[in-house]
Design an enzyme around this catalytic site. Structure first.
Site: not given
Length: 300
Positions: A49, A45-47
């Protein structure tokens, strides 16, 4: 913490990743908290998210590939009126455009176009590689390369809330779906552009309805002792409910561990969950027309 303090630990943790933290940082924090020798996550997950990040400890890493291929469910907020260089709130906002006076009917007509099987061009800010180089590294250098469109499936796409310049969307999708790209494409279809300003992953199949655990709540459990902490871990076979189960006698299991093929009362060809006679999950096997071979056995 020294390496000698780490332990062999098997299980699946449904980590609720916090905002602003990379998936790898969240993974390492969980690994150190559990003092696990081996750990891996199943799809980053991206930071930006938050939400469900399944973490596999020990032998659970042998089933992690099935979670990488799993469907997922998200809640996303699309901010309208411009696009972002990264597709999300972290990038520079460019190409501002007025947001038209949208009605629920008009929004629904656009969303309907993105349900089902669609083609999607992966974003430059992604972990996909070109000639061995991650695309996001090229993007940071100002380099853009051509990407082939890929088929993904949007199982459901629902408007939850909206303001004059934002849409909150619930998305259930197949593996490989980029929510940033989906939001960008929706924004273009609405004629005003859009980027993701909030993203939360609510579910990774097959863990629908199961509780997630924040690092803060896990630290609180750790203060109660290792037994309380380990109690949140899920058994390895919870990742594989879609596979049929087969109980294997101990004599047959020994032969499978030695790399031999054995006879099995299984028709057709399929991947199976294998269990010992005592009910312990022992790994995966592949049966083809009555012949069973080991696919991936666990070493407890």
């Amino acid at each position: 913490m020294s390496r000698r303090q780490f332990r062999k630990l098997n299980g699946i943790l449904l980590l609720d990743k916090a905002l602003g933290v990379s998936s790898n940082k969240a993974l390492q924090d969980a690994r150190f908290l559990f003092q696990a020798e081996k750990a891996g996550h199943t799809g980053s997950l991206d930071p930006l998210a938050s939400g469900m990040l399944p973490v596999c400890f020990g032998e659970a890493t042998k089933v992690s590939a099935f979670l990488l291929d799993a469907g997922k469910r998200y809640v996303a907020v699309a901010t309208l009126g411009c696009i972002s260089t990264t597709g999300d709130a972290e990038g520079d906002k460019i190409n501002p455009r007025p947001v038209p006076a949208l009605t629920d009917t008009a929004i629904e007509a656009v969303l309907a176009c993105f349900r089902g099987a669609i083609m999607q061009v992966p974003p430059m800010y992604s972990a996909l590689k070109k000639d061995g180089q991650p695309l996001y590294k090229l993007a940071r250098q100002g380099v853009e390369v051509e990407r082939e469109a890929r088929a993904v499936t949007i199982h459901s796409l629902t408007l939850l809330e909206r303001t004059q310049d934002s849409l909150m969307l619930a998305v259930a999708c197949s593996k490989g779906t980029y929510i940033r790209t989906l939001v960008e494409d929706i924004g273009e279809a609405l004629g005003c552009g859009a980027y993701v300003s909030m993203l939360r992953r609510e579910m990774v199949e097959p863990f629908d309805g199961l509780p997630m655990h924040t690092l803060e709540s896990l630290r609180a459990l750790a203060e109660q002792g290792r037994e309380a902490l380990d109690a949140v871990l899920l058994p390895l076979d919870t990742a594989l409910p879609h596979l049929p189960a087969l109980t294997v006698p101990e004599t047959v299991l020994l032969r499978l561990r030695q790399g031999q093929k054995v006879r099995a009362d299984v028709e057709g060809a399929e991947l199976l969950r294998l269990y010992s006679e005592s009910g312990e999950f022992i790994g995966l096997g592949y049966a083809s027309h009555g012949v069973l071979s080991a696919k991936r056995l666990l070493a407890y």
